[in-house]
Design a protein around this motif. Structure first.
Motif, PDB file in Angstrom:
ATOM      1  N   GLY A 389       0.816  -1.213   0.000  1.00 30.67           N
ATOM      2  CA  GLY A 389       0.000   0.000   0.000  1.00 30.67           C
ATOM      3  C   GLY A 389       0.845   1.257   0.000  1.00 30.67           C
ATOM      4  O   GLY A 389       1.864   1.338  -0.672  1.00 30.67           O
ATOM      5  N   ALA A 390       0.429   2.254   0.782  1.00 30.51           N
ATOM      6  CA  ALA A 390       1.063   3.567   0.740  1.00 30.51           C
ATOM      7  C   ALA A 390       2.203   3.681   1.736  1.00 30.51           C
ATOM      8  O   ALA A 390       2.092   3.250   2.883  1.00 30.51           O
ATOM      9  CB  ALA A 390       0.026   4.655   1.026  1.00 30.51           C
ATOM     10  N   GLY A 391       3.294   4.278   1.291  1.00 33.95           N
ATOM     11  CA  GLY A 391       4.408   4.559   2.177  1.00 33.95           C
ATOM     12  C   GLY A 391       4.299   5.936   2.794  1.00 33.95           C
ATOM     13  O   GLY A 391       3.344   6.684   2.547  1.00 33.95           O
ATOM     14  N   CYS A 489      14.506 -16.493 -13.599  1.00 33.51           N
ATOM     15  CA  CYS A 489      13.245 -15.863 -13.213  1.00 33.51           C
ATOM     16  C   CYS A 489      13.035 -16.101 -11.722  1.00 33.51           C
ATOM     17  O   CYS A 489      13.327 -17.175 -11.203  1.00 33.51           O
ATOM     18  CB  CYS A 489      12.087 -16.438 -14.019  1.00 33.51           C
ATOM     19  SG  CYS A 489      10.500 -15.625 -13.712  1.00 33.51           S
ATOM     20  N   CYS A 490      12.521 -15.090 -11.039  1.00 25.67           N
ATOM     21  CA  CYS A 490      12.272 -15.199  -9.597  1.00 25.67           C
ATOM     22  C   CYS A 490      10.878 -14.666  -9.282  1.00 25.67           C
ATOM     23  O   CYS A 490      10.590 -13.497  -9.547  1.00 25.67           O
ATOM     24  CB  CYS A 490      13.336 -14.414  -8.815  1.00 25.67           C
ATOM     25  SG  CYS A 490      13.019 -14.314  -7.041  1.00 25.67           S
ATOM     26  N   GLU A 491      10.031 -15.537  -8.723  1.00 27.00           N
ATOM     27  CA  GLU A 491       8.707 -15.098  -8.278  1.00 27.00           C
ATOM     28  C   GLU A 491       8.839 -14.398  -6.930  1.00 27.00           C
ATOM     29  O   GLU A 491       9.684 -14.755  -6.105  1.00 27.00           O
ATOM     30  CB  GLU A 491       7.760 -16.288  -8.148  1.00 27.00           C
ATOM     31  CG  GLU A 491       7.483 -17.003  -9.457  1.00 27.00           C
ATOM     32  CD  GLU A 491       6.569 -16.206 -10.382  1.00 27.00           C
ATOM     33  OE1 GLU A 491       6.094 -15.117  -9.969  1.00 27.00           O
ATOM     34  OE2 GLU A 491       6.317 -16.671 -11.509  1.00 27.00           O
ATOM     35  N   ASN A 492       7.987 -13.414  -6.710  1.00 31.66           N
ATOM     36  CA  ASN A 492       8.075 -12.577  -5.518  1.00 31.66           C
ATOM     37  C   ASN A 492       6.685 -12.427  -4.908  1.00 31.66           C
ATOM     38  O   ASN A 492       5.743 -12.026  -5.594  1.00 31.66           O
ATOM     39  CB  ASN A 492       8.628 -11.202  -5.907  1.00 31.66           C
ATOM     40  CG  ASN A 492       9.012 -10.347  -4.722  1.00 31.66           C
ATOM     41  OD1 ASN A 492       9.713 -10.797  -3.825  1.00 31.66           O
ATOM     42  ND2 ASN A 492       8.561  -9.096  -4.711  1.00 31.66           N
ATOM     43  N   PHE A 493       6.530 -12.759  -3.613  1.00 35.56           N
ATOM     44  CA  PHE A 493       5.236 -12.663  -2.945  1.00 35.56           C
ATOM     45  C   PHE A 493       5.430 -12.039  -1.567  1.00 35.56           C
ATOM     46  O   PHE A 493       6.363 -12.389  -0.843  1.00 35.56           O
ATOM     47  CB  PHE A 493       4.588 -14.041  -2.794  1.00 35.56           C
ATOM     48  CG  PHE A 493       4.310 -14.723  -4.097  1.00 35.56           C
ATOM     49  CD1 PHE A 493       3.170 -14.410  -4.831  1.00 35.56           C
ATOM     50  CD2 PHE A 493       5.195 -15.669  -4.605  1.00 35.56           C
ATOM     51  CE1 PHE A 493       2.912 -15.039  -6.039  1.00 35.56           C
ATOM     52  CE2 PHE A 493       4.955 -16.301  -5.810  1.00 35.56           C
ATOM     53  CZ  PHE A 493       3.807 -15.986  -6.540  1.00 35.56           C
ATOM     54  N   CYS A 494       4.522 -11.149  -1.201  1.00 29.89           N
ATOM     55  CA  CYS A 494       4.638 -10.371   0.026  1.00 29.89           C
ATOM     56  C   CYS A 494       3.593 -10.783   1.055  1.00 29.89           C
ATOM     57  O   CYS A 494       2.422 -11.002   0.717  1.00 29.89           O
ATOM     58  CB  CYS A 494       4.474  -8.881  -0.290  1.00 29.89           C
ATOM     59  SG  CYS A 494       4.636  -7.780   1.131  1.00 29.89           S
ATOM     60  N   GLY A 495       3.996 -10.861   2.314  1.00 25.37           N
ATOM     61  CA  GLY A 495       3.088 -11.126   3.422  1.00 25.37           C
ATOM     62  C   GLY A 495       3.404 -10.211   4.593  1.00 25.37           C
ATOM     63  O   GLY A 495       4.531  -9.739   4.749  1.00 25.37           O
ATOM     64  N   ARG A 496       2.423  -9.969   5.448  1.00 24.71           N
ATOM     65  CA  ARG A 496       2.615  -9.079   6.597  1.00 24.71           C
ATOM     66  C   ARG A 496       2.989  -9.825   7.875  1.00 24.71           C
ATOM     67  O   ARG A 496       3.296  -9.202   8.884  1.00 24.71           O
ATOM     68  CB  ARG A 496       1.354  -8.241   6.835  1.00 24.71           C
ATOM     69  CG  ARG A 496       1.087  -7.238   5.729  1.00 24.71           C
ATOM     70  CD  ARG A 496       0.002  -6.259   6.114  1.00 24.71           C
ATOM     71  NE  ARG A 496      -0.234  -5.314   5.046  1.00 24.71           N
ATOM     72  CZ  ARG A 496       0.455  -4.194   4.834  1.00 24.71           C
ATOM     73  NH1 ARG A 496       1.449  -3.892   5.654  1.00 24.71           N
ATOM     74  NH2 ARG A 496       0.161  -3.389   3.839  1.00 24.71           N
ATOM     75  N   SER A 532      11.131  -4.032   6.060  1.00 21.14           N
ATOM     76  CA  SER A 532      10.161  -3.166   6.726  1.00 21.14           C
ATOM     77  C   SER A 532      10.105  -1.835   5.984  1.00 21.14           C
ATOM     78  O   SER A 532      10.993  -1.511   5.186  1.00 21.14           O
ATOM     79  CB  SER A 532      10.522  -2.941   8.195  1.00 21.14           C
ATOM     80  OG  SER A 532      11.741  -2.230   8.298  1.00 21.14           O
ATOM     81  N   TYR A 533       9.069  -1.071   6.276  1.00 21.74           N
ATOM     82  CA  TYR A 533       8.917   0.248   5.674  1.00 21.74           C
ATOM     83  C   TYR A 533       8.091   1.123   6.610  1.00 21.74           C
ATOM     84  O   TYR A 533       7.430   0.626   7.530  1.00 21.74           O
ATOM     85  CB  TYR A 533       8.242   0.153   4.295  1.00 21.74           C
ATOM     86  CG  TYR A 533       6.813  -0.334   4.346  1.00 21.74           C
ATOM     87  CD1 TYR A 533       5.744   0.566   4.340  1.00 21.74           C
ATOM     88  CD2 TYR A 533       6.515  -1.692   4.396  1.00 21.74           C
ATOM     89  CE1 TYR A 533       4.427   0.124   4.398  1.00 21.74           C
ATOM     90  CE2 TYR A 533       5.204  -2.148   4.440  1.00 21.74           C
ATOM     91  CZ  TYR A 533       4.163  -1.229   4.439  1.00 21.74           C
ATOM     92  OH  TYR A 533       2.870  -1.665   4.491  1.00 21.74           O
ATOM     93  N   ILE A 534       8.131   2.426   6.382  1.00 23.71           N
ATOM     94  CA  ILE A 534       7.301   3.374   7.119  1.00 23.71           C
ATOM     95  C   ILE A 534       6.089   3.673   6.256  1.00 23.71           C
ATOM     96  O   ILE A 534       6.226   4.051   5.093  1.00 23.71           O
ATOM     97  CB  ILE A 534       8.065   4.673   7.439  1.00 23.71           C
ATOM     98  CG1 ILE A 534       9.377   4.357   8.160  1.00 23.71           C
ATOM     99  CG2 ILE A 534       7.191   5.599   8.282  1.00 23.71           C
ATOM    100  CD1 ILE A 534       9.210   3.669   9.480  1.00 23.71           C
ATOM    101  N   ASN A 540       6.016   1.925  11.591  1.00 25.16           N
ATOM    102  CA  ASN A 540       6.987   0.970  11.058  1.00 25.16           C
ATOM    103  C   ASN A 540       6.282  -0.360  10.802  1.00 25.16           C
ATOM    104  O   ASN A 540       5.675  -0.949  11.707  1.00 25.16           O
ATOM    105  CB  ASN A 540       8.137   0.760  12.037  1.00 25.16           C
ATOM    106  CG  ASN A 540       9.211  -0.145  11.460  1.00 25.16           C
ATOM    107  OD1 ASN A 540       9.849   0.177  10.468  1.00 25.16           O
ATOM    108  ND2 ASN A 540       9.407  -1.287  12.083  1.00 25.16           N
ATOM    109  N   CYS A 541       6.333  -0.841   9.580  1.00 21.79           N
ATOM    110  CA  CYS A 541       5.578  -2.033   9.189  1.00 21.79           C
ATOM    111  C   CYS A 541       6.535  -3.129   8.713  1.00 21.79           C
ATOM    112  O   CYS A 541       7.183  -2.987   7.663  1.00 21.79           O
ATOM    113  CB  CYS A 541       4.607  -1.694   8.056  1.00 21.79           C
ATOM    114  SG  CYS A 541       3.386  -0.444   8.478  1.00 21.79           S
ATOM    115  N   PRO A 542       6.634  -4.221   9.441  1.00 21.83           N
ATOM    116  CA  PRO A 542       7.451  -5.345   8.961  1.00 21.83           C
ATOM    117  C   PRO A 542       6.723  -6.103   7.856  1.00 21.83           C
ATOM    118  O   PRO A 542       5.492  -6.207   7.866  1.00 21.83           O
ATOM    119  CB  PRO A 542       7.610  -6.207  10.214  1.00 21.83           C
ATOM    120  CG  PRO A 542       6.394  -5.914  11.033  1.00 21.83           C
ATOM    121  CD  PRO A 542       6.047  -4.481  10.763  1.00 21.83           C
ATOM    122  N   VAL A 543       7.463  -6.612   6.898  1.00 16.80           N
ATOM    123  CA  VAL A 543       6.915  -7.454   5.837  1.00 16.80           C
ATOM    124  C   VAL A 543       7.892  -8.582   5.553  1.00 16.80           C
ATOM    125  O   VAL A 543       9.090  -8.474   5.830  1.00 16.80           O
ATOM    126  CB  VAL A 543       6.644  -6.670   4.529  1.00 16.80           C
ATOM    127  CG1 VAL A 543       5.392  -5.833   4.632  1.00 16.80           C
ATOM    128  CG2 VAL A 543       7.844  -5.803   4.147  1.00 16.80           C
TER     129      VAL A 543
END
Length: 566
Positions: A389-391, A489-496, A532-534, A540-543
């Motif tokens: 989402g939004a940073g 090729c590398c697949e990329n998937f994000c989780g919280r 992580s990101y802000i 602060n959000c870990p992913v």
């Protein structure tokens, strides 16, 4: 969703509690140091937080004075904060001092510059004045009128002052024009001055609606739908009433009804929002606006609504309507549905426990990210395979460095990394050859995505096909990547939440819900990366990322992944 009576009662309780907290705290100062921090290092969080705190006091004290007219404490506190706000040197925030060409603004024009928040402040003061009317001291009412006239109306009436949002098709055009027009409808009598202000506002509203395709989707995200379309709705209602029903913008703007109807698609999961672009996954609809849209157009009300204090920018016009326009229950959401939103290029499907959002799109849109072909997978309403989402909004976030951030660049999204190369930004980096099927038990979406990668990725053709099989409620993702020469090729998937690896599968969890992603271990090697990101709310959000690397270098890769619920 709670019943509407309990919703309104809850808002009154929350407002009362916050009002007492505000009384016990001093009004934050808007210091020179905080004001100049944005110009020095691009940071805006401290100044903005104090600025919004003041707007929160304005909103809360006005609403409490309206809801509890017998309690003079609220009226007195409201007058004090109005006095403070009218004494501020500027109503704009530091990040927005630029001219119509987006060049830095001359300091001499700061005091009566127009941005989102100067216009919102004018609208809030005007609406609060109308709400409390003769209960207010005459000096406060005159101060409101003089301040709004000097800071906003006089600027808008000056034909030599032009603003970028008058030609920029996004939420700014609606919020600024809706706020200026709304304030004018409250504070000005019929006559040439009001006519000139409204004429210029209406031109902005036309620009705003040019941002929508025929499907009505706000590509800036669910939060910006509530923001931009919410302010349009408030302005349209006031204009309709002032004209005694002769001017109805929901009729004159031919896209208005389809835009209103689009809101519920953001909430196809039943709980968490589809949050492509700069929006939060936990964003919810505004109850008052949504109920008005149901009454006006028949638009379905989403199943989740935010409390008035969830909006930390404290938009007055939306909050007062959450209380005034909430009057009946919303219909139950459908348990199984699918849609292809052609202009947005969003494929949405929900059945039983799983919901899917996938997109084609273009990497060159307002508040957009580098995420063509990305997907979000929800389990019982929670986004297990997610979009960040939004940073955090900083100067750099809206600069040429924008796509270096995890939240905006392709590395933070569920799209492949090809030959160690990510998708890139620009209006020509778009999905092509889109095909969809929504009317059968096997719902499918496919897109050709080679144009979304720069030349160094060496991609000749890349087709992503995503199928939601409602028979067994599973999702299949198949990527066929053809390269100009042998590569990886590398697949990329994000989780919280932390991703758990098991033989041939990865488990993505979110608030007690899970999905299982199954892959071929002989073809793919799994790696878990924590980052992580802000975010936009300065948290602060870990992913965690699952990266599935092709084990062998080849000119052609076919990767098939199965996703099922718990």
């Amino acid at each position: 969703m709670q019943g509407t009576v309990s919703y309104v009662d809850r808002q009154r309780t929350l407002l009362s509690e916050r009002a007492k907290q505000y009384l016990a705290q001093s009004v934050p100062r808007l210091t020179f140091e905080d004001f100049t921090a944005y110009g020095k290092n691009g940071k805006r969080a401290d100044y903005d937080a104090h600025y919004y705190d003041r707007r929160g006091r304005l909103m809360v004290f006005a609403l409490m004075a309206w809801l509890e007219p017998e309690n003079e404490t609220w009226l007195s506190a409201f007058c004090d904060i109005v006095w403070d706000i009218c004494a501020e040197p500027f109503w704009c925030i530091p990040a927005h001092f630029y001219d119509e060409k987006r060049a830095p603004l001359d300091f001499g024009l700061y005091a009566n510059h127009l941005d989102l928040f100067s216009c919102e402040t004018a609208f809030a003061l005007a609406e609060a004045d109308a709400l409390l009317a003769e209960r207010l001291p005459e000096m406060i009412r005159r101060q409101i009128r003089l301040s709004v006239q000097r800071r906003v109306f006089d600027t808008w009436l000056n034909d030599k002052r032009r603003f970028f949002f008058e030609k920029y098709p996004n939420n700014w055009a609606s919020v600024c024009a809706g706020s200026i027009g709304g304030a004018a409808l409250y504070l000005l009598p019929d006559g040439q001055e009001l006519h000139r202000i409204l004429h210029r506002c209406m031109a902005c509203i036309d620009v705003y609606f040019s941002s929508f395709g025929a499907d009505g989707v706000c590509l800036e995200g669910a939060g910006y739908f509530s923001y931009g379309f919410g302010f349009f709705t408030c302005f349209a209602d006031l204009l309709n009433k002032r004209s005694h029903g002769q001017i109805d913008l929901f009729v004159l703007q031919e896209k208005a009804k389809v835009v209103a109807m689009s809101q519920h698609w953001f909430y196809i999961s039943g709980r968490t929002a589809v949050n492509f672009a700069d929006t939060r996954e936990d964003v919810k609809c505004r109850m008052g606006i949504s109920q008005h849209l149901l009454d006006k157009t028949g638009a379905p009300i989403p199943s989740v609504a935010e409390d008035v204090l969830d909006d930390t920018c404290y938009r007055f016009c939306l909050a007062v309507r959450d209380l005034a326009w909430t009057h009946h229950e919303s219909p139950a959401s459908q348990t199984s549905e699918a849609v292809w939103l052609e202009q947005a290029q969003w494929f949405l499907s929900r059945h039983d426990s799983l919901a899917l959002a996938a997109k084609g799109g273009c990497n060159g849109q307002s508040h957009g990210h580098n995420d063509c072909g990305s997907l979000i997978v929800f389990a019982n309403g929670e986004s297990c395979i997610c979009d960040p989402g939004a940073g955090q909004y900083t100067a750099a976030y809206f600069s040429p460095k924008r796509y270096e951030f995890l939240t905006t660049g392709a590395r933070g999204h569920n799209v492949p990394i090809i030959n160690d190369t990510f998708q890139t930004f620009g209006p020509t980096f778009c999905a092509r050859e889109l095909e969809v099927e929504t009317d059968t038990p096997v719902r499918a979406f496919s897109a050709e995505l080679s144009a979304c990668y720069p030349p160094q990725a060496n991609v000749r053709r890349f087709v992503r096909r995503i199928v939601h099989n409602t028979g067994n409620d599973s999702i299949t993702l198949e990527d066929t990547v053809m390269l100009n020469a042998a590569g990886f090729c590398c697949e990329n998937f994000c989780g919280r939440e932390e991703i758990v690896l098991k033989p041939g599968e990865a488990v993505f969890s979110r608030k007690g819900q899970q999905v299982r992603l199954c892959y071929d271990e002989e073809l793919l090697k799994a790696e878990i990366i924590q980052d992580s990101y802000i975010d936009i709310d300065n948290r602060n959000c870990p992913v965690w990322f699952l990266r599935l690397h092709s084990r062998n270098e080849a000119a052609s890769h076919t990767i098939r992944i199965e996703i099922t619920g718990k």
